[in-house]
Design an enzyme around this catalytic site. Structure first.
Site, PDB file in Angstrom:
ATOM      1  N   SER A  57       0.861  -1.184   0.000  1.00  0.00           N
ATOM      2  CA  SER A  57       0.000   0.000   0.000  1.00  0.00           C
ATOM      3  C   SER A  57       0.892   1.227   0.000  1.00  0.00           C
ATOM      4  O   SER A  57       2.028   1.172   0.479  1.00  0.00           O
ATOM      5  CB  SER A  57      -0.893   0.022   1.244  1.00  0.00           C
ATOM      6  OG  SER A  57      -1.559   1.267   1.386  1.00  0.00           O
TER       7      SER A  57
ATOM      8  N   TYR B 118      -1.390  -0.661  10.328  1.00  0.00           N
ATOM      9  CA  TYR B 118      -1.500  -0.929   8.893  1.00  0.00           C
ATOM     10  C   TYR B 118      -0.294  -0.362   8.152  1.00  0.00           C
ATOM     11  O   TYR B 118       0.329  -1.041   7.330  1.00  0.00           O
ATOM     12  CB  TYR B 118      -2.796  -0.328   8.362  1.00  0.00           C
ATOM     13  CG  TYR B 118      -3.049  -0.585   6.893  1.00  0.00           C
ATOM     14  CD1 TYR B 118      -3.498  -1.824   6.460  1.00  0.00           C
ATOM     15  CD2 TYR B 118      -2.851   0.423   5.946  1.00  0.00           C
ATOM     16  CE1 TYR B 118      -3.750  -2.063   5.118  1.00  0.00           C
ATOM     17  CE2 TYR B 118      -3.099   0.189   4.606  1.00  0.00           C
ATOM     18  CZ  TYR B 118      -3.544  -1.054   4.187  1.00  0.00           C
ATOM     19  OH  TYR B 118      -3.779  -1.290   2.864  1.00  0.00           O
TER      20      TYR B 118
END
Length: 263
Positions: free
Chosen positions: A150, A166
């Protein structure tokens, strides 16, 4: 004789395992591989979601099947790998996509939530990659592993997006990709990462949803969120012989967000 571009991207006869493949980005990646000719094994936790996703792929003329498994559970990961190899014979392409996120300020972030995110997003990738490589790719001296990271792994977050676990996990995935590529290049296994930016399917994360699609799109020079086609090209490049000299790399697919925010 030099192959044509169509031949280089052709995945006819190849097999692929896609985790987190029942919806969103994982299903988009499965479409990309299947449309290029690969046989697809989908996995996620819920059988009902997998049945629907496999039916969608089959309706598009793609050879698809599924296995329900929890990629946060080591025994389930190994069962998934073994059943996939039993049913497909071997795995040419592995897409590590199953993941989790948690939104909370760092000072209040629950430790158990940190562990949940890191366990699925990093540990799960390692266990499945190791198992598939040892039992399929290394002996055949061939394979492509694609890790979904990501842009959150490239730096901090815009104000109001509190996803410390995350971000940390996706930064780890990027360096996991580099380290694994360096080790397994000797077996002709290529390992690369895709770093998506803001896609509607990621809007389920509380902090992303709170910001809203328009606000998130405003972060991108291209002025929009990712769509159902935007990961397909890079996935096909990494998976096919068109990318046979590419390994240990990551590329952001984010409409330019990372070039103006640093991630």
């Amino acid at each position: 004789m030099t192959r044509t571009i169509q031949q280089l991207f052709d995945l006819t006869g190849k097999t692929a395992l896609v985790t987190g493949g029942s919806r969103g980005l994982g299903l988009q990646l499965a479409h990309a591989l299947g449309e290029a000719g690969a046989k697809i094994m989908l996995s996620s936790r819920k059988a009902s979601d997998l049945e629907e996703a496999a039916a969608e792929l089959q309706a598009a003329g793609i050879d698809a099947r599924w296995i329900a498994a929890d990629c946060a559970n080591e025994a389930d990961i190994r069962r998934l790998a073994d059943e996939t190899l039993e049913r497909l014979g071997h795995v040419d392409i592995l897409i590590n996509n199953a993941g989790a996120a948690w939104g909370a300020p760092a000072e209040d972030h629950p430790v158990e939530a940190w562990d949940k995110v890191m366990n699925l997003n990093v540990r799960g990738y390692f266990i499945l990659s190791q198992h598939i490589a040892k039992h399929s790719m290394i002996g055949r001296r061939s394979g492509s592993i694609i890790n979904v990271a990501s842009i959150a792994g490239l730096g901090g977050n815009p104000k109001g997006m509190n996803t410390i676990a995350y971000n940390t996990s996706k930064g780890a995935v990027i360096n996991f990709t580099r380290a694994l590529a360096a080790e397994w290049g000797a077996y002709n296994i290529r390992v690369n990462a895709i770093c998506p930016g803001f896609f509607p399917s990621k809007m389920t994360v509380g902090t992303l949803k709170a910001m809203g699609e328009e606000a998130l799109a405003a972060h991108a020079p291209l002025g929009r969120l990712g769509d159902d086609e935007d990961l397909k090209g890079l996935c096909a490049l990494y998976a096919s012989d068109a990318g046979k000299h590419i390994t240990g790399q990551w590329l952001a697919v984010d409409g330019g967000v990372s070039i103006v925010t640093g991630g």
